[in-house]
Structures are given as structure tokens and as C-alpha cells.
Design an enzyme around this catalytic site. Structure first.
Site, PDB file in Angstrom:
ATOM      1  N   GLY A 134       0.766  -1.551  -0.109  1.00  0.00           N
ATOM      2  CA  GLY A 134      -0.046  -0.112   0.230  1.00  0.00           C
ATOM      3  C   GLY A 134       0.803   0.953  -0.277  1.00  0.00           C
ATOM      4  O   GLY A 134       0.582   2.131  -0.820  1.00  0.00           O
ATOM      5  N   ALA A 135       1.746   1.484   1.044  1.00  0.00           N
ATOM      6  CA  ALA A 135       2.693   2.322   1.035  1.00  0.00           C
ATOM      7  C   ALA A 135       3.561   2.852  -0.639  1.00  0.00           C
ATOM      8  O   ALA A 135       3.088   3.803  -0.813  1.00  0.00           O
ATOM      9  CB  ALA A 135       2.899   2.282   1.980  1.00  0.00           C
ATOM     10  N   GLY A 163       6.159  -8.114 -21.002  1.00  0.00           N
ATOM     11  CA  GLY A 163       5.577  -6.525 -20.740  1.00  0.00           C
ATOM     12  C   GLY A 163       3.639  -6.985 -19.977  1.00  0.00           C
ATOM     13  O   GLY A 163       4.091  -7.542 -19.445  1.00  0.00           O
ATOM     14  N   GLY A 172       5.114  -4.058  -9.350  1.00  0.00           N
ATOM     15  CA  GLY A 172       4.404  -4.540  -9.532  1.00  0.00           C
ATOM     16  C   GLY A 172       3.766  -2.912  -9.013  1.00  0.00           C
ATOM     17  O   GLY A 172       2.335  -2.517  -9.722  1.00  0.00           O
ATOM     18  N   ASP A 173       4.565  -2.604  -7.927  1.00  0.00           N
ATOM     19  CA  ASP A 173       3.565  -1.548  -6.748  1.00  0.00           C
ATOM     20  C   ASP A 173       4.203  -0.184  -7.495  1.00  0.00           C
ATOM     21  O   ASP A 173       2.712   0.142  -7.770  1.00  0.00           O
ATOM     22  CB  ASP A 173       4.034  -1.241  -4.812  1.00  0.00           C
ATOM     23  CG  ASP A 173       3.708  -2.669  -4.712  1.00  0.00           C
ATOM     24  OD1 ASP A 173       3.278  -2.865  -4.919  1.00  0.00           O
ATOM     25  OD2 ASP A 173       4.930  -3.027  -3.612  1.00  0.00           O
ATOM     26  N   ASN A 187       4.827   1.328 -17.036  1.00  0.00           N
ATOM     27  CA  ASN A 187       5.590   0.631 -17.487  1.00  0.00           C
ATOM     28  C   ASN A 187       6.901   0.783 -16.854  1.00  0.00           C
ATOM     29  O   ASN A 187       7.951   0.561 -16.752  1.00  0.00           O
ATOM     30  CB  ASN A 187       5.805  -0.152 -18.827  1.00  0.00           C
ATOM     31  CG  ASN A 187       4.754  -1.952 -18.996  1.00  0.00           C
ATOM     32  OD1 ASN A 187       4.513  -2.324 -18.178  1.00  0.00           O
ATOM     33  ND2 ASN A 187       4.604  -2.120 -20.740  1.00  0.00           N
TER      34      ASN A 187
END
Ligand code: RIB
Length: 289
Positions: free
Chosen positions: A41-42, A215, A241-242, A266
Site C-alpha cells: 500500500g505504502a 510486458g 508491481g507497486d 511500464n
């Protein structure tokens, strides 16, 4: 430009780097140790804020030095923490991260992240309803994630669910979320190992599947699109991912199309993996020009 409200985890990351990942029962000598801010989250809140989004966080930390450290970091990164509650009974969340062989393994102790309840959501309902987009991950109780998705759906607030770490999702949550951003592994778990393209066809402009160096895939309503990832020298993929989710939300909230938002996210994720730590490598807007 609307507000981004992140409802999720705050951790302190204990990051060990090593040439070799220890096997069960094995001891290896490491190279470096860092104690740095983290939590999905952070991390997503910091990614969005660094890219210029007006970002708020709703979360819980313990009444301890890790909580103070995490809150100071969020404030320094421009994230508004008026929705973060300090709780007495449990410590701030912790993550033990091993970076070795160009990948990471993580153990999370949720601590205060599991103290987030529906009451905290109700206390912050006005903030949630004022959001241009709400971001959720799965390091907080699932019943809270479902509760927030319902509130957002009923009030027409866009909500992005990043289903990490992987866990099954109810059909109603999948239907009610605006965007869902699993990686390939999470997608398989959520959709019972169904073929990726078959699942994508069912959820056009909602499901955005991240595939690391291969991708990002989504269905644009007409056909499946693959947006290639940017090639860089990888130092640490923790938080990639974050960064992607925070950047995607920042771009969507400022009005980008899904395609442009994915291209932007990306680029941000590629930039972030060139440094050690989830947040240390996250870009500001100028870095992506
Ligand atoms: O996604 C990376 C994050 O996962 C780390 O910062 C760690 O805290 C865990 O939550």
C-alpha cells in the site's frame, strides 16, 4: 486531477542481499542489509505521489519506532496520512526480503495492517467518496477489501484492485472493481488456471495482466493488446508491481487512456527496478520524459 486514495499495508522492509538464496537448512553469508520503508500500500502511494498525484493513505501502523519511521517517510514523499491510525495492541507490519539471483523472496508479518477494519473505512468514507481513484492490495483483511469495493461501486468511484499477494477473489468483487492488475501467477490462482487470453476476453478494459519482462496484456474491447516492457539492467524487482500500479493510477486519474497509462506505468516500473529497495528507485515525472 482527482485524488488517489490508497487503502493498504505499511511495512518496514528488512532487506538482505546475497549472491545465493539459502536452501532449507542452509546458512549463507550475505552482502548488504538495509532497513527501508515498504508495504504494498505504502509503495503504491509513494509511486503515485512522486509522479505528481494528490495522494492519501488509509492504513494502520503500530505505536512504535517503525510506525513513526513509516509515517515520516510517507509525509516526506508527499502522501497525506490523515487516514492512518496508530494502534497500540500490535506492531507495525514487517517484511523480511531476500534479494538474490536477480529475484526476491518475501515473508510479511502483517501486524497493524490486520487492524484495519470496516470502522476505519467508515471513519474515512468522505475521503473515499472524494477520490478520483481508490487503490487496494491484499495485505489487509479481505473483508475490508470487499467492503471498500462495494462502497466504491455503489458510489461510482473508480477502484483498482492489485491482487497481491495472490488470493482467490469473489466473483462479485471481480465484477464490481474497475481495474484488476494481477501478475500471471495471481491470474492463474484467481481464474482457476484458465488460459490468460480467454480470461482477458471476458474482462475488457478491466483486467490488466503484468508479465514482468514480457510486458503487459489487456483486452481493449476489440482485441488483446500487449504493451512491451522497457529493457533495463535489473538490480532489484521488489516493488516493481507497486510502482506499476501507483503510476497507472496517477496516469488514469489525470485522464490518460488505458493504453497510454500502461505505457507510462511500464516506464515507471522499469526505472524503479534499477535500484535496490521498493521505494528508493521510484521515479519523479522528469525521470520519465
Ligand atoms: O511489493 C513489495 C512489498 O511487499 C515490500 O515492500 C514488502 O513490504 C511487501 O509488502
Amino acid at each position: 486531477m482527482g485524488k488517489i486514495v490508497v487503502i493498504g499495508s505499511i511495512n518496514v522492509d528488512l532487506v538482505f542481499t546475497s549472491d545465493k538464496r539459502p536452501q532449507a537448512g542452509e546458512t549463507v553469508m550475505g552482502k548488504t542489509f538495509s532497513l527501508i520503508p515498504g508495504g504494498k500500500g505504502a509503495n503504491q502511494a509513494v509511486a503515485a505521489s512522486k509522479l505528481g498525484a494528490d495522494t492519501y493513505m488509509i492504513a494502520c501502523v503500530g505505536n512504535d519506532s517503525n510506525g513513526e519511521f513509516s509515517l515520516k517517510n510517507l509525509n516526506d514523499m508527499g502522501v497525506n496520512t490523515r487516514g492512518v491510525k496508530i494502534v497500540d495492541e500490535v506492531p507495525t507490519g514487517l517484511a523480511n526480503i531476500i534479494v538474490a539471483d536477480n529475484d526476491n523472496s518475501i515473508i510479511v508479518i502483517p501486524g497493524a495492517n490486520y487492524a484495519i477494519g470496516k470502522d476505519l473505512i467508515d471513519e474515512n468514507k468522505k475521503l473515499i467518496l472524494s477520490a478520483g481513484m481508490v487503490l487496494l492490495q491484499l495485505e489487509i483483511p479481505m473483508e475490508v477489501v470487499e467492503y471498500v469495493v462495494d462502497i466504491c461501486f455503489e458510489n461510482k468511484v473508480r477502484v483498482l484492485v492489485n491482487p497481491a499477494p495472490a488470493a482467490p477473489l469473489k466473483k462479485s468483487l471481480i465484477d464490481r472493481a474497475t481495474y484488476i492488475t494481477p501478475n500471471e501467477h495471481e491470474l492463474k490462482l484467481i481464474f482457476d488456471n484458465l488460459d490468460t487470453d480467454e480470461v482477458l476476453k471476458k474482462y475488457p478494459n478491466k483486467l490488466i495482466v503484468t508479465m514482468g519482462s514480457k510486458g503487459v496484456k489487456y483486452h481493449d474491447g476489440k482485441e488483446i493488446r500487449v504493451i512491451p516492457s522497457n529493457k533495463v539492467d535489473v538490480v532489484d524487482t521488489t516493488g516493481a508491481g507497486d510502482t506499476f500500479c501507483g503510476a497507472l493510477a496517477a496516469a488514469l486519474v489525470r485522464g490518460d487512456s488505458i493504453r497510454d497509462a500502461i505505457i507510462f506505468a511500464n516506464k515507471a516500473a522499469a526505472f524503479a527496478v534499477t535500484k535496490l529497495g521498493a521505494q528508493s528507485g521510484m521515479p519523479v515525472l522528469e525521470d520519465l520524459l
